[in-house]
Design a protein around this motif. Structure first.
Motif, PDB file in Angstrom:
ATOM      1  N   LEU A 179       0.834  -1.213   0.000  1.00 16.17           N
ATOM      2  CA  LEU A 179       0.000   0.000   0.000  1.00 16.17           C
ATOM      3  C   LEU A 179       0.863   1.255   0.000  1.00 16.17           C
ATOM      4  O   LEU A 179       0.563   2.230  -0.701  1.00 16.17           O
ATOM      5  N   LYS A 180       1.927   1.228   0.767  1.00 12.02           N
ATOM      6  CA  LYS A 180       2.802   2.396   0.919  1.00 12.02           C
ATOM      7  C   LYS A 180       3.482   2.783  -0.395  1.00 12.02           C
ATOM      8  O   LYS A 180       3.605   3.967  -0.711  1.00 12.02           O
ATOM      9  N   ILE A 181       3.925   1.770  -1.172  1.00 15.01           N
ATOM     10  CA  ILE A 181       4.627   2.095  -2.419  1.00 15.01           C
ATOM     11  C   ILE A 181       3.670   2.231  -3.601  1.00 15.01           C
ATOM     12  O   ILE A 181       4.091   2.507  -4.710  1.00 15.01           O
ATOM     13  N   GLY A 182       2.368   2.048  -3.353  1.00 17.05           N
ATOM     14  CA  GLY A 182       1.375   2.288  -4.386  1.00 17.05           C
ATOM     15  C   GLY A 182       1.136   1.131  -5.335  1.00 17.05           C
ATOM     16  O   GLY A 182       0.565   1.329  -6.409  1.00 17.05           O
ATOM     17  N   VAL A 183       1.543  -0.066  -4.980  1.00 16.33           N
ATOM     18  CA  VAL A 183       1.324  -1.230  -5.841  1.00 16.33           C
ATOM     19  C   VAL A 183      -0.084  -1.771  -5.663  1.00 16.33           C
ATOM     20  O   VAL A 183      -0.714  -2.204  -6.624  1.00 16.33           O
ATOM     21  N   ALA A 184      -0.612  -1.727  -4.442  1.00 14.13           N
ATOM     22  CA  ALA A 184      -1.953  -2.245  -4.156  1.00 14.13           C
ATOM     23  C   ALA A 184      -2.932  -1.086  -4.030  1.00 14.13           C
ATOM     24  O   ALA A 184      -2.554   0.042  -3.711  1.00 14.13           O
ATOM     25  N   SER A 185      -4.219  -1.378  -4.279  1.00 11.34           N
ATOM     26  CA  SER A 185      -5.249  -0.351  -4.159  1.00 11.34           C
ATOM     27  C   SER A 185      -5.574  -0.116  -2.684  1.00 11.34           C
ATOM     28  O   SER A 185      -5.217  -0.900  -1.811  1.00 11.34           O
ATOM     29  N   ALA A 186      -6.292   0.956  -2.414  1.00 15.86           N
ATOM     30  CA  ALA A 186      -6.583   1.351  -1.037  1.00 15.86           C
ATOM     31  C   ALA A 186      -7.477   0.342  -0.314  1.00 15.86           C
ATOM     32  O   ALA A 186      -7.452   0.259   0.909  1.00 15.86           O
ATOM     33  N   ASP A 187      -8.258  -0.423  -1.048  1.00 15.71           N
ATOM     34  CA  ASP A 187      -9.140  -1.398  -0.413  1.00 15.71           C
ATOM     35  C   ASP A 187      -8.478  -2.775  -0.233  1.00 15.71           C
ATOM     36  O   ASP A 187      -9.142  -3.742   0.116  1.00 15.71           O
ATOM     37  N   PHE A 188      -7.179  -2.856  -0.444  1.00 17.41           N
ATOM     38  CA  PHE A 188      -6.436  -4.105  -0.285  1.00 17.41           C
ATOM     39  C   PHE A 188      -6.383  -4.487   1.187  1.00 17.41           C
ATOM     40  O   PHE A 188      -6.028  -3.694   2.045  1.00 17.41           O
ATOM     41  N   VAL A 189      -6.764  -5.730   1.487  1.00 18.21           N
ATOM     42  CA  VAL A 189      -6.766  -6.224   2.859  1.00 18.21           C
ATOM     43  C   VAL A 189      -6.033  -7.564   2.892  1.00 18.21           C
ATOM     44  O   VAL A 189      -6.253  -8.419   2.045  1.00 18.21           O
ATOM     45  N   VAL A 190      -5.175  -7.744   3.883  1.00 17.88           N
ATOM     46  CA  VAL A 190      -4.472  -9.010   4.063  1.00 17.88           C
ATOM     47  C   VAL A 190      -5.315  -9.899   4.972  1.00 17.88           C
ATOM     48  O   VAL A 190      -5.647  -9.511   6.087  1.00 17.88           O
ATOM     49  N   GLU A 191      -5.685 -11.071   4.448  1.00 11.48           N
ATOM     50  CA  GLU A 191      -6.443 -12.032   5.238  1.00 11.48           C
ATOM     51  C   GLU A 191      -5.632 -13.318   5.360  1.00 11.48           C
ATOM     52  O   GLU A 191      -5.093 -13.801   4.381  1.00 11.48           O
ATOM     53  N   VAL A 192      -5.555 -13.838   6.555  1.00 11.31           N
ATOM     54  CA  VAL A 192      -4.847 -15.091   6.791  1.00 11.31           C
ATOM     55  C   VAL A 192      -5.895 -16.185   6.967  1.00 11.31           C
ATOM     56  O   VAL A 192      -6.742 -16.100   7.850  1.00 11.31           O
ATOM     57  N   THR A 193      -5.863 -17.181   6.079  1.00 11.99           N
ATOM     58  CA  THR A 193      -6.769 -18.320   6.189  1.00 11.99           C
ATOM     59  C   THR A 193      -5.953 -19.579   6.409  1.00 11.99           C
ATOM     60  O   THR A 193      -4.792 -19.672   5.993  1.00 11.99           O
ATOM     61  N   ALA A 194      -6.579 -20.554   7.044  1.00  9.06           N
ATOM     62  CA  ALA A 194      -5.845 -21.736   7.473  1.00  9.06           C
ATOM     63  C   ALA A 194      -5.548 -22.715   6.347  1.00  9.06           C
ATOM     64  O   ALA A 194      -4.479 -23.323   6.319  1.00  9.06           O
ATOM     65  N   TRP A 195      -6.450 -22.896   5.393  1.00  7.94           N
ATOM     66  CA  TRP A 195      -6.266 -23.974   4.418  1.00  7.94           C
ATOM     67  C   TRP A 195      -5.057 -23.785   3.514  1.00  7.94           C
ATOM     68  O   TRP A 195      -4.356 -24.765   3.244  1.00  7.94           O
ATOM     69  N   PRO A 196      -4.731 -22.576   3.006  1.00  5.76           N
ATOM     70  CA  PRO A 196      -3.514 -22.476   2.188  1.00  5.76           C
ATOM     71  C   PRO A 196      -2.241 -22.778   2.984  1.00  5.76           C
ATOM     72  O   PRO A 196      -1.303 -23.388   2.461  1.00  5.76           O
ATOM     73  N   ILE A 197      -2.238 -22.386   4.250  1.00  8.64           N
ATOM     74  CA  ILE A 197      -1.072 -22.658   5.092  1.00  8.64           C
ATOM     75  C   ILE A 197      -0.943 -24.160   5.322  1.00  8.64           C
ATOM     76  O   ILE A 197       0.144 -24.732   5.226  1.00  8.64           O
TER      77      ILE A 197
END
Length: 97
Positions: A18-36
């Motif tokens: 977000l800081k360097i402007g690569v992601a949009s303002a509505d970008f949210v990091v979500e951690v889900t169990a199944w990919p891990i």
């Protein structure tokens, strides 16, 4: 270890994007169990298959032949190969998230 670091560093990486402007303002990091869980299971599975393959191949080698081959080589690894392996290990440890 990579899964734990990934979970811990994911919010930091999201903020950085977000800081360097690569992601949009509505970008949210979500951690889900199944990919891990899938990543851990696949990683352990690949490690076990690799170890089994190496053990299976080594079990077919005659001990005296292995000892004879080891006496021919003066060094287990050249300096170039050793430094290259060390650099690759360091980059994997430092760059994995």
């Amino acid at each position: 270890m990579g899964a734990v670091l990934g979970v811990l560093l994911a919010p930091v990486m999201g903020w950085l994007l977000l800081k360097i402007g690569v992601a949009s303002a509505d970008f949210v990091v979500e951690v889900t169990a199944w990919p891990i869980g899938v990543a851990v299971l696949v990683g352990v599975g690949v490690a076990l298959l690799g170890a089994w393959s190496a053990c299976h191949r080594a079990s077919k080698t005659v001990p005296m032949e292995a000892l004879r081959d080891s006496q021919v080589e003066k060094h287990a690894m050249t300096r170039g190969a050793g430094s290259s392996a060390a650099a690759r290990s360091l980059s994997v440890c430092c760059c994995r998230s």
